[in-house]
Design a protein around this motif. Sequence first.
Motif, PDB file in Angstrom:
ATOM      1  N   ILE A   1      -2.516  -6.242   5.535  1.00 49.83           N
ATOM      2  CA  ILE A   1      -1.174  -6.249   6.134  1.00 49.83           C
ATOM      3  C   ILE A   1      -0.399  -5.010   5.677  1.00 49.83           C
ATOM      4  O   ILE A   1       0.290  -4.367   6.472  1.00 49.83           O
ATOM      5  CB  ILE A   1      -0.411  -7.547   5.790  1.00 49.83           C
ATOM      6  CG1 ILE A   1      -1.106  -8.767   6.416  1.00 49.83           C
ATOM      7  CG2 ILE A   1       1.047  -7.455   6.211  1.00 49.83           C
ATOM      8  CD1 ILE A   1      -1.099  -8.800   7.929  1.00 49.83           C
ATOM      9  N   ASP A   2      -0.522  -4.659   4.398  1.00 49.45           N
ATOM     10  CA  ASP A   2       0.143  -3.452   3.891  1.00 49.45           C
ATOM     11  C   ASP A   2      -0.328  -2.214   4.650  1.00 49.45           C
ATOM     12  O   ASP A   2       0.472  -1.349   4.995  1.00 49.45           O
ATOM     13  CB  ASP A   2      -0.140  -3.257   2.402  1.00 49.45           C
ATOM     14  CG  ASP A   2       0.571  -4.251   1.512  1.00 49.45           C
ATOM     15  OD1 ASP A   2       1.507  -4.928   1.987  1.00 49.45           O
ATOM     16  OD2 ASP A   2       0.185  -4.355   0.328  1.00 49.45           O
ATOM     17  N   PHE A   3      -1.635  -2.131   4.893  1.00 47.56           N
ATOM     18  CA  PHE A   3      -2.170  -0.998   5.650  1.00 47.56           C
ATOM     19  C   PHE A   3      -1.553  -0.973   7.046  1.00 47.56           C
ATOM     20  O   PHE A   3      -1.132   0.083   7.521  1.00 47.56           O
ATOM     21  CB  PHE A   3      -3.701  -1.091   5.754  1.00 47.56           C
ATOM     22  CG  PHE A   3      -4.285   0.003   6.608  1.00 47.56           C
ATOM     23  CD1 PHE A   3      -4.660   1.210   6.044  1.00 47.56           C
ATOM     24  CD2 PHE A   3      -4.447  -0.160   7.980  1.00 47.56           C
ATOM     25  CE1 PHE A   3      -5.174   2.241   6.829  1.00 47.56           C
ATOM     26  CE2 PHE A   3      -4.953   0.850   8.776  1.00 47.56           C
ATOM     27  CZ  PHE A   3      -5.320   2.055   8.198  1.00 47.56           C
ATOM     28  N   GLU A   4      -1.509  -2.122   7.696  1.00 49.52           N
ATOM     29  CA  GLU A   4      -0.974  -2.187   9.051  1.00 49.52           C
ATOM     30  C   GLU A   4       0.499  -1.769   9.078  1.00 49.52           C
ATOM     31  O   GLU A   4       0.925  -1.046   9.988  1.00 49.52           O
ATOM     32  CB  GLU A   4      -1.133  -3.591   9.632  1.00 49.52           C
ATOM     33  CG  GLU A   4      -0.624  -3.727  11.049  1.00 49.52           C
ATOM     34  CD  GLU A   4      -1.422  -2.921  12.068  1.00 49.52           C
ATOM     35  OE1 GLU A   4      -0.876  -2.662  13.157  1.00 49.52           O
ATOM     36  OE2 GLU A   4      -2.584  -2.554  11.799  1.00 49.52           O
ATOM     37  N   ILE A   5       1.265  -2.202   8.098  1.00 52.38           N
ATOM     38  CA  ILE A   5       2.672  -1.812   8.038  1.00 52.38           C
ATOM     39  C   ILE A   5       2.788  -0.302   7.864  1.00 52.38           C
ATOM     40  O   ILE A   5       3.583   0.351   8.548  1.00 52.38           O
ATOM     41  CB  ILE A   5       3.413  -2.584   6.928  1.00 52.38           C
ATOM     42  CG1 ILE A   5       3.558  -4.061   7.335  1.00 52.38           C
ATOM     43  CG2 ILE A   5       4.775  -1.952   6.623  1.00 52.38           C
ATOM     44  CD1 ILE A   5       4.070  -4.972   6.235  1.00 52.38           C
ATOM     45  N   GLU A   6       1.998   0.255   6.996  1.00 49.59           N
ATOM     46  CA  GLU A   6       2.024   1.711   6.785  1.00 49.59           C
ATOM     47  C   GLU A   6       1.592   2.438   8.057  1.00 49.59           C
ATOM     48  O   GLU A   6       2.198   3.440   8.447  1.00 49.59           O
ATOM     49  CB  GLU A   6       1.113   2.077   5.607  1.00 49.59           C
ATOM     50  CG  GLU A   6       1.332   3.447   5.052  1.00 49.59           C
ATOM     51  CD  GLU A   6       2.702   3.666   4.434  1.00 49.59           C
ATOM     52  OE1 GLU A   6       3.188   4.802   4.520  1.00 49.59           O
ATOM     53  OE2 GLU A   6       3.301   2.719   3.870  1.00 49.59           O
TER      54      GLU A   6
ATOM     55  N   MET B   1       0.854  -1.176   0.000  1.00 50.56           N
ATOM     56  CA  MET B   1       0.000   0.000   0.000  1.00 50.56           C
ATOM     57  C   MET B   1       0.895   1.233   0.000  1.00 50.56           C
ATOM     58  O   MET B   1       1.797   1.347   0.817  1.00 50.56           O
ATOM     59  CB  MET B   1      -0.898  -0.001   1.235  1.00 50.56           C
ATOM     60  CG  MET B   1      -1.743   1.233   1.365  1.00 50.56           C
ATOM     61  SD  MET B   1      -2.959   1.113   2.687  1.00 50.56           S
ATOM     62  CE  MET B   1      -4.042  -0.140   2.056  1.00 50.56           C
ATOM     63  N   SER B   2       0.616   2.110  -0.910  1.00 54.47           N
ATOM     64  CA  SER B   2       1.413   3.328  -0.983  1.00 54.47           C
ATOM     65  C   SER B   2       0.989   4.295   0.123  1.00 54.47           C
ATOM     66  O   SER B   2      -0.133   4.246   0.622  1.00 54.47           O
ATOM     67  CB  SER B   2       1.222   3.991  -2.350  1.00 54.47           C
ATOM     68  OG  SER B   2      -0.102   4.494  -2.459  1.00 54.47           O
ATOM     69  N   THR B   3       1.917   5.174   0.464  1.00 56.33           N
ATOM     70  CA  THR B   3       1.613   6.191   1.472  1.00 56.33           C
ATOM     71  C   THR B   3       0.439   7.069   1.035  1.00 56.33           C
ATOM     72  O   THR B   3      -0.464   7.321   1.847  1.00 56.33           O
ATOM     73  CB  THR B   3       2.868   7.030   1.776  1.00 56.33           C
ATOM     74  OG1 THR B   3       3.856   6.154   2.336  1.00 56.33           O
ATOM     75  CG2 THR B   3       2.579   8.143   2.751  1.00 56.33           C
ATOM     76  N   PRO B   4       0.387   7.523  -0.230  1.00 59.71           N
ATOM     77  CA  PRO B   4      -0.773   8.336  -0.632  1.00 59.71           C
ATOM     78  C   PRO B   4      -2.107   7.589  -0.481  1.00 59.71           C
ATOM     79  O   PRO B   4      -3.108   8.178  -0.060  1.00 59.71           O
ATOM     80  CB  PRO B   4      -0.495   8.688  -2.092  1.00 59.71           C
ATOM     81  CG  PRO B   4       1.000   8.626  -2.212  1.00 59.71           C
ATOM     82  CD  PRO B   4       1.415   7.504  -1.281  1.00 59.71           C
ATOM     83  N   TYR B   5      -2.124   6.298  -0.817  1.00 67.84           N
ATOM     84  CA  TYR B   5      -3.371   5.535  -0.679  1.00 67.84           C
ATOM     85  C   TYR B   5      -3.755   5.362   0.786  1.00 67.84           C
ATOM     86  O   TYR B   5      -4.927   5.431   1.151  1.00 67.84           O
ATOM     87  CB  TYR B   5      -3.258   4.179  -1.381  1.00 67.84           C
ATOM     88  CG  TYR B   5      -4.567   3.419  -1.361  1.00 67.84           C
ATOM     89  CD1 TYR B   5      -5.713   3.950  -1.929  1.00 67.84           C
ATOM     90  CD2 TYR B   5      -4.654   2.182  -0.745  1.00 67.84           C
ATOM     91  CE1 TYR B   5      -6.926   3.268  -1.893  1.00 67.84           C
ATOM     92  CE2 TYR B   5      -5.854   1.489  -0.704  1.00 67.84           C
ATOM     93  CZ  TYR B   5      -6.985   2.043  -1.278  1.00 67.84           C
ATOM     94  OH  TYR B   5      -8.180   1.360  -1.224  1.00 67.84           O
ATOM     95  N   PHE B   6      -2.752   5.150   1.644  1.00 64.48           N
ATOM     96  CA  PHE B   6      -3.010   5.074   3.081  1.00 64.48           C
ATOM     97  C   PHE B   6      -3.725   6.345   3.542  1.00 64.48           C
ATOM     98  O   PHE B   6      -4.755   6.289   4.211  1.00 64.48           O
ATOM     99  CB  PHE B   6      -1.690   4.890   3.837  1.00 64.48           C
ATOM    100  CG  PHE B   6      -1.839   4.987   5.335  1.00 64.48           C
ATOM    101  CD1 PHE B   6      -2.168   3.867   6.072  1.00 64.48           C
ATOM    102  CD2 PHE B   6      -1.657   6.196   6.001  1.00 64.48           C
ATOM    103  CE1 PHE B   6      -2.315   3.938   7.461  1.00 64.48           C
ATOM    104  CE2 PHE B   6      -1.791   6.282   7.381  1.00 64.48           C
ATOM    105  CZ  PHE B   6      -2.125   5.156   8.109  1.00 64.48           C
ATOM    106  N   TRP B   7      -3.151   7.509   3.180  1.00 63.89           N
ATOM    107  CA  TRP B   7      -3.747   8.774   3.623  1.00 63.89           C
ATOM    108  C   TRP B   7      -5.114   9.008   2.972  1.00 63.89           C
ATOM    109  O   TRP B   7      -5.996   9.615   3.577  1.00 63.89           O
ATOM    110  CB  TRP B   7      -2.793   9.936   3.352  1.00 63.89           C
ATOM    111  CG  TRP B   7      -1.632   9.958   4.291  1.00 63.89           C
ATOM    112  CD1 TRP B   7      -0.310   9.880   3.967  1.00 63.89           C
ATOM    113  CD2 TRP B   7      -1.674  10.061   5.724  1.00 63.89           C
ATOM    114  NE1 TRP B   7       0.458   9.919   5.105  1.00 63.89           N
ATOM    115  CE2 TRP B   7      -0.347  10.041   6.194  1.00 63.89           C
ATOM    116  CE3 TRP B   7      -2.714  10.179   6.658  1.00 63.89           C
ATOM    117  CZ2 TRP B   7      -0.019  10.133   7.539  1.00 63.89           C
ATOM    118  CZ3 TRP B   7      -2.394  10.255   8.000  1.00 63.89           C
ATOM    119  CH2 TRP B   7      -1.069  10.240   8.444  1.00 63.89           C
ATOM    120  N   GLU B   8      -5.307   8.517   1.757  1.00 61.70           N
ATOM    121  CA  GLU B   8      -6.611   8.628   1.106  1.00 61.70           C
ATOM    122  C   GLU B   8      -7.673   7.868   1.915  1.00 61.70           C
ATOM    123  O   GLU B   8      -8.777   8.372   2.137  1.00 61.70           O
ATOM    124  CB  GLU B   8      -6.525   8.079  -0.319  1.00 61.70           C
ATOM    125  CG  GLU B   8      -7.817   8.191  -1.101  1.00 61.70           C
ATOM    126  CD  GLU B   8      -7.681   7.600  -2.498  1.00 61.70           C
ATOM    127  OE1 GLU B   8      -8.631   6.922  -2.927  1.00 61.70           O
ATOM    128  OE2 GLU B   8      -6.631   7.818  -3.141  1.00 61.70           O
TER     129      GLU B   8
END
Length: 185
Positions: free
Chosen positions: A37-42, A1-8
């Motif tokens: 899992i990607d979200f959790e890591i971010e 998951m990219s940082t921009p998508y996390f913040w979105e």
Amino acid sequence: MSTPYFWELIDQSKKQGAEQVEWLARELSKKELKEIIDFEIEFQKKMALSYTSSLWGAAFVIMGGCSDDGFDYFRGWLISRGEEVYNEAINNPEFLAEYLTEENLMEDEYAPQMEELLSVGLDAYIYKKTDNFEYNDEIHTEFLHELENRGYEIEPAELDLDWEEEDLEVRYPLLWSRFGESPLT
């Protein structure tokens, strides 16, 4: 998951008001396990970046004290406010004196702590595996193993506070004038 998508995702969840955490857990549970899992890591990266002595001192003033757990909940809340507020607060914790207006406080029933956000990735993972949000110890262990398999361990670093309680009034004059005598918690 990219940082921009996390913040979105965080920004979309903010629009849900009091249902922010529930919405985010439901939305994440629609994704593949890898994406959860990607979200959790971010999320954990954001928690680690905000684990600073300076921000802890600010949280201490705002809340009239701040334990280890309280600081985790404070950082969860800070992440829940979105990228701009998060970055501003990390770069200049005194920014929170300006941000935590009466209007913002009335609209944000969680301010300045959001414990529930700390487990949103786990909650979504459990739901994805079991079709309900009830805590499951085995799934929790599996979740932690998945994080480890991706090379990520949730272990807080050691943090030496570079302030004493009696120094906070001078170090954070804007926060102290707002919250020194009337903390939020």
